[in-house]
Design a protein around this motif. Sequence first.
Motif, mmCIF file in Angstrom:
data_model
loop_
_atom_site.group_PDB
_atom_site.id
_atom_site.type_symbol
_atom_site.label_atom_id
_atom_site.label_comp_id
_atom_site.label_asym_id
_atom_site.label_seq_id
_atom_site.Cartn_x
_atom_site.Cartn_y
_atom_site.Cartn_z
ATOM 1 N N SER A 1 -24.420 -22.672 20.539
ATOM 2 C CA SER A 1 -25.229 -22.010 21.708
ATOM 3 C C SER A 1 -25.240 -22.301 22.893
ATOM 4 N N THR A 2 -23.960 -22.474 23.325
ATOM 5 C CA THR A 2 -23.860 -22.790 24.803
ATOM 6 C C THR A 2 -23.049 -21.789 25.611
ATOM 7 N N TYR B 1 -21.835 -23.331 31.319
ATOM 8 C CA TYR B 1 -21.405 -24.850 30.905
ATOM 9 C C TYR B 1 -20.385 -24.976 31.553
ATOM 10 N N ARG C 1 -24.413 -30.195 19.675
ATOM 11 C CA ARG C 1 -25.636 -29.325 19.806
ATOM 12 C C ARG C 1 -27.016 -30.244 20.011
ATOM 13 N N LEU D 1 -17.850 -23.255 21.637
ATOM 14 C CA LEU D 1 -18.983 -23.552 22.818
ATOM 15 C C LEU D 1 -20.082 -22.448 22.343
ATOM 16 N N VAL D 2 -19.802 -21.086 22.196
ATOM 17 C CA VAL D 2 -20.649 -20.014 22.066
ATOM 18 C C VAL D 2 -21.295 -20.228 20.676
ATOM 19 N N LEU E 1 -27.579 -17.820 16.864
ATOM 20 C CA LEU E 1 -26.444 -18.745 16.643
ATOM 21 C C LEU E 1 -26.848 -20.318 16.152
ATOM 22 N N ASP F 1 -29.528 -16.868 20.969
ATOM 23 C CA ASP F 1 -29.451 -18.442 20.724
ATOM 24 C C ASP F 1 -30.209 -18.843 19.349
ATOM 25 N N PHE G 1 -13.623 -30.004 21.447
ATOM 26 C CA PHE G 1 -13.571 -30.325 23.057
ATOM 27 C C PHE G 1 -12.731 -31.409 23.307
ATOM 28 N N ARG H 1 -24.487 -33.232 33.993
ATOM 29 C CA ARG H 1 -23.364 -33.850 33.793
ATOM 30 C C ARG H 1 -22.080 -33.114 34.125
#
Lengths: 255, 260
Positions: B137-138, B143, A106, B133-134, A81, A78, A94, B43
């Motif tokens: 940092s998700t 998720y 983020r 997403l990766v 990234l 983490d 998205f 959510r």
Amino acid sequence: MTNDATPMIALEGVSKSFGRKHVLRGVDLIVPKGTSMVIIGGSGTGKSVTLKCVLGLVEPDAGTIRVDGRDMHEGDRDAFLARFGMLFQGGALFDSLPVWQNVAFRLLRGALKRPRREAREIAIEKLRRVGLTPDVADAFPAELSGGMQKRVGLARAIAADPEIIFFDEPTTGLDPIMAGVINDLIREIVTEMGATAMTITHDMSSVRAIADHVAMLHDGVIKWTGPVSEMDSAADPFLQQFIHGRAEGPIAAVR
Amino acid sequence: MSLTAPLGLIGRSVLRAFAGVGRVAIFAARAASHIFRAPFYGREALNALLQIGWLSLPVVGMTALFTGGALALQIYSGGARFSAEAVVPQIVAIGMVRELGPVLVGLMIAARVTSSIAAEIATMKVTEQIDALVTLSTNPMKYLVAPRLLAGLVVVPLLVGVGDVIGIFGGWFVATSSLGFNPAAYLKNTLDFLEPLDVISSLVKGCAFGGIAALMGCYHGMHSGRGAQGVGRATKGSVEAAAVLILAANFLLTGVFFSI
Ligand SMILES: Nc1ncnc2c1ncn2[C@@H]1O[C@H](COP(=O)(O)OP(=O)(O)OP(=O)(O)O)[C@@H](O)[C@H]1O
Ligand SMILES: [Mg+2]
């Protein structure tokens, strides 16, 4: 360990095959801190795959990748990234989230989480920097044109002010004026914010506007790399054919 | 071609099937572990509950209503062959609660929810949204997968409960309006007859089927191939796998609950 002389990104002998197709056959590349590297090369030569290898989205078959002197597999993923921002070639927005939540993704969760209101303000500010007005903030990605989606992707990549930013074809599909705006923005991010950038582009005027260094990928290896100022005088026939867009030369037109 | 070639073929497909089961099991374990580990995406979970639960109510209600009604007619006419028309309330109740309620709700969820989860996640995979997403940092397992699995496990038993009640009501409606049953006596017979284990088995089945439906959608979506064809295959594969697994799990659970 991490003084200024340590390159931000160093690839050594990185290879990757998909099935029987050898895409990368030993890529060596060094990107010094706070500089802008532009990768050029024919379509399908593995430029996008190279960036994905550095981010760990694609696992190389061989070779090592160091970021800021550390092997990319060491330490917390983490935290690793969190240093990166990435604009994907297709935007990769998205589509279930409105534009501003894409940009502020983020900032709405995880370690960098801020209040919603503040995150929204930052998102609108980043949208402005890529030439988009605040009224697109509440639109959904599918309602935007291709070039607008690309710019939203760009805003998302820079939203958390990352140290290292990857741009996969940032100006493809943009009009010349907007392309100029984006080139200036990338340059600004590198010179003013001290970020390290790696950009893939097919647009030679972008190369000249953005790059400190240029690397040309061909046949799975870096055929030529050097400062942008030496690009025109370099003797490499592959590079010369590519930057002048000639159909005749060592690079076959059918690949 | 040698004589042993068919053997090799069978061996390879068996091995491949086992490898597939292993991959799904590992995926399921990882997904489940993410339900309990922070960070939690509330959510996303709420949205999944809404999509899987609330928005499935109409189709679940309709399915149960018509099935309950048809069941009452069948049992009445079938029962008449040995003068057992009076057992309509009891058999409708048992049939709906133990068997048809969970199975039909499970299959409707497989059609409605598994397919949409698989198509959505596969499209995200194909358009690099999972990669995005990766890089943000998700963890996609956390998720995308964990909230949907949680919603499936929690909300499908509730849907099954609703389906059971509506199915019994469908039988009641047909029986009282055209088969000459007394409304109050019908309900009393139903309630007196059902045992707690009937209802518990119904809800446990719902939980299992909900988990299977959500998991198959996520698994096939996350492992989708490239392009529109990849999305199509993932969707088809997810619904097939969910439907077959739901029916197999139903057989197993029925054995566990009622063959004692
Ligand atoms: N996940 C994958 N599975 C199989 N093959 C892949 C995968 N990703 C990339 N490839 C193959 O690797 C090669 C290089 O792809 P890549 O996207 O890196 O090209 P590129 O240099 O970015 O080209 P372009 O300039 O057209 O974007 C292509 O032949 C592509 O088909
Ligand atoms: Mg590319």
